[in-house]
Design a protein around this motif. Structure first.
Motif, PDB file in Angstrom:
ATOM      1  N   GLU A 201      -5.150   1.517   2.383  1.00 52.75           N
ATOM      2  CA  GLU A 201      -5.075   0.318   3.241  1.00 52.75           C
ATOM      3  C   GLU A 201      -5.208   0.694   4.698  1.00 52.75           C
ATOM      4  O   GLU A 201      -5.758  -0.060   5.501  1.00 52.75           O
ATOM      5  N   GLU A 202      -4.692   1.874   5.069  1.00 55.33           N
ATOM      6  CA  GLU A 202      -4.740   2.270   6.488  1.00 55.33           C
ATOM      7  C   GLU A 202      -6.170   2.576   6.933  1.00 55.33           C
ATOM      8  O   GLU A 202      -6.446   2.623   8.126  1.00 55.33           O
TER       9      GLU A 202
ATOM     10  N   HIS B  27       0.854  -1.210   0.000  1.00 55.15           N
ATOM     11  CA  HIS B  27       0.000   0.000   0.000  1.00 55.15           C
ATOM     12  C   HIS B  27       0.877   1.242   0.000  1.00 55.15           C
ATOM     13  O   HIS B  27       1.986   1.237   0.556  1.00 55.15           O
TER      14      HIS B  27
ATOM     15  N   ASP C 141       6.486   1.090   6.918  1.00 56.89           N
ATOM     16  CA  ASP C 141       5.091   0.731   6.615  1.00 56.89           C
ATOM     17  C   ASP C 141       4.558   1.659   5.529  1.00 56.89           C
ATOM     18  O   ASP C 141       3.865   2.608   5.830  1.00 56.89           O
ATOM     19  N   MET C 142       4.794   1.400   4.244  1.00 53.27           N
ATOM     20  CA  MET C 142       5.644   0.369   3.721  1.00 53.27           C
ATOM     21  C   MET C 142       6.225   0.813   2.396  1.00 53.27           C
ATOM     22  O   MET C 142       6.227   0.089   1.415  1.00 53.27           O
TER      23      MET C 142
ATOM     24  N   GLU D 145       4.182  -6.191   3.617  1.00 58.72           N
ATOM     25  CA  GLU D 145       4.229  -5.605   4.966  1.00 58.72           C
ATOM     26  C   GLU D 145       5.398  -6.203   5.747  1.00 58.72           C
ATOM     27  O   GLU D 145       5.807  -7.348   5.504  1.00 58.72           O
TER      28      GLU D 145
HETATM   29 ZN   LIG Z   1       1.051  -1.285   6.299  1.00 57.61          ZN
END
Ligand SMILES: [Zn+2]
Length: 397
Positions: free
Chosen positions: A133-134, A68, A101-102, A157
């Motif tokens: 994604e978060e 992501h 991240d990431m 990840e």
């Molecule tokens: Zn992540």
């Protein structure tokens, strides 16, 4: 250490802020880097995720490497030693939001895929830099997978260069008690929803914990609580709502988790609503990502042929991976937990370095991750990969 183009890309990505829903500029950077590196096909999907394809000269499987490109923010009032958007390199470590991240992993995936020898590849390697994604794990990866139907997925990840064959899932649960308002000078005339909620909390937190040998334990964590009216101004509150974050192990369903709360003997007679939260997020392109916040756990057996091929590929690349699982929830909740497509996790950095002040990544880990991705691609797609002399069968599970 002189700065190579992989480090330069990681640095460039860190310098470009990309909160969830605000990834437009970082996606443009990724697209132009993929084009510069000679990807065969590069585009942006309707959610704004960047996708690049390296096509082998021989027919075969599709291997998707996903990372992501959004990050969490920088909490106000908390000071960093290094500029969170500086991409500063000191003592062999790169600092900044997204280093672990990431964005580091994403840079390594892009450079690994671009460096493959197409004449030896059976099938294609796709790299996706997914958005949001978060905010909602798996949702933008779902669109990528529906468009490309990959046979195998690697989630980048953080694993500290180990190989993950599973991950805990997560559910966000809303619980609401409904009482009856009254003047607080005569509380006995009402029913206090906060008092009811205190019983609910005690009951939920004494539910049995389940354990999975790979994924660890289930967890119920209370993350917010509010009563209504608020402030109450001499009124007995008639509603109270809490949110629980429940970490899941493989095989758990939303019905089973909600039923365990609803049928708890201590809670009979209480007006209680229990449901899984839903989410709706707008991407920077204006698309809407919707979903319930029930993101299943996933595991694949160690003997699975894709897991074994990845392990072989990483060892051939000179790495010494341990096999493990993610404690946090990743996009694999969709690829493996929902779609059931063979998936592994492999990335530089450590899980505990995500979302922290002074987030960082060791450059040697970044470089090793690129080697690891190359090893995995080679083991899964190359014509002679040293493992039974053939590529992994598509139906590996
Ligand atoms: Zn992540």
């Amino acid at each position: 250490m002189s700065k190579d183009s992989l480090t330069a890309l990681a640095q460039m990505l860190i310098r470009q802020r990309s909160l969830s829903g605000e990834e437009s500029a970082v996606v443009e950077l990724i697209i132009s880097e993929m084009q510069r590196l000679g990807f065969d096909h590069v585009w942006k999907d309707k959610n704004g995720s960047a996708i690049g394809v390296i096509k082998g000269t021989l027919p075969g499987s599709t291997l998707l490497l996903d990372g992501h490109c959004d990050t969490v923010g920088v909490a106000p009032g908390v000071s960093w030693t290094h500029d969170p958007f500086g991409g500063e390199i000191k003592g062999g470590v790169i600092y900044g939001r997204g280093a672990a991240d990431m964005k580091g992993a994403l840079a390594a995936m892009i450079h690994a895929a671009a460096s493959m020898d197409r004449s030896r590849l059976k099938g294609e390697v796709v790299v996706s830099a997914t958005v949001m994604e978060e905010s909602l794990e798996g949702a933008s990866l779902q669109a990528v997978m529906e468009a490309l139907a990959p046979d195998f997925v690697v989630i980048g990840e953080a694993t500290y260069l180990n190989l993950n064959r599973g991950g805990r899932g997560r559910a966000e649960i809303h619980l609401e008690t409904i009482g009856r308002p009254a003047h607080s000078s005569s509380p006995h005339l009402g029913r206090n929803a906060v008092h009811d909620m205190m019983k609910v909390i005690r009951a939920v937190e004494s539910l049995p914990v389940k354990t999975d040998p790979l994924l660890g334990q289930t967890v119920f964590a209370l993350t917010d609580i509010i009563s209504d009216p608020f402030p109450a101004c001499s009124t007995i509150p008639s509603r109270c709502r809490v949110t629980y974050d429940r970490r899941l192990i493989a095989g758990e369903t939303s019905d089973e988790i909600l039923d365990a709360i609803r049928t708890s003997p201590e809670l009979q007679g209480i007006g209680l609503r229990a449901e899984i939260a839903t989410a709706e997020h707008h991407t920077y392109t204006g698309a809407i990502l919707r979903g319930t916040k029930f993101l299943p756990a996933w595991t694949f057996p160690e003997a699975d042929s894709f897991i074994q091929a990845c392990l072989h590929g990483l060892r051939t690349a000179g790495l010494h991976p341990k096999i493990g699982a993610y404690r946090f929830c990743t996009n694999a909740t969709y690829s493996a937990g929902v779609a059931g497509v063979p998936t592994v996790g492999f990335g530089p950095g450590r899980e505990e370095d995500a979302h922290i002040v002074d987030e960082h990544l060791e450059l040697k880990s970044l470089i090793a991750a690129k080697k690891g991705y190359r090893g995995i691609i080679d083991a899964v797609l190359s014509e002679s990969n040293g493992q039974q002399g053939s590529t992994v069968p598509k139906s590996s599970v």
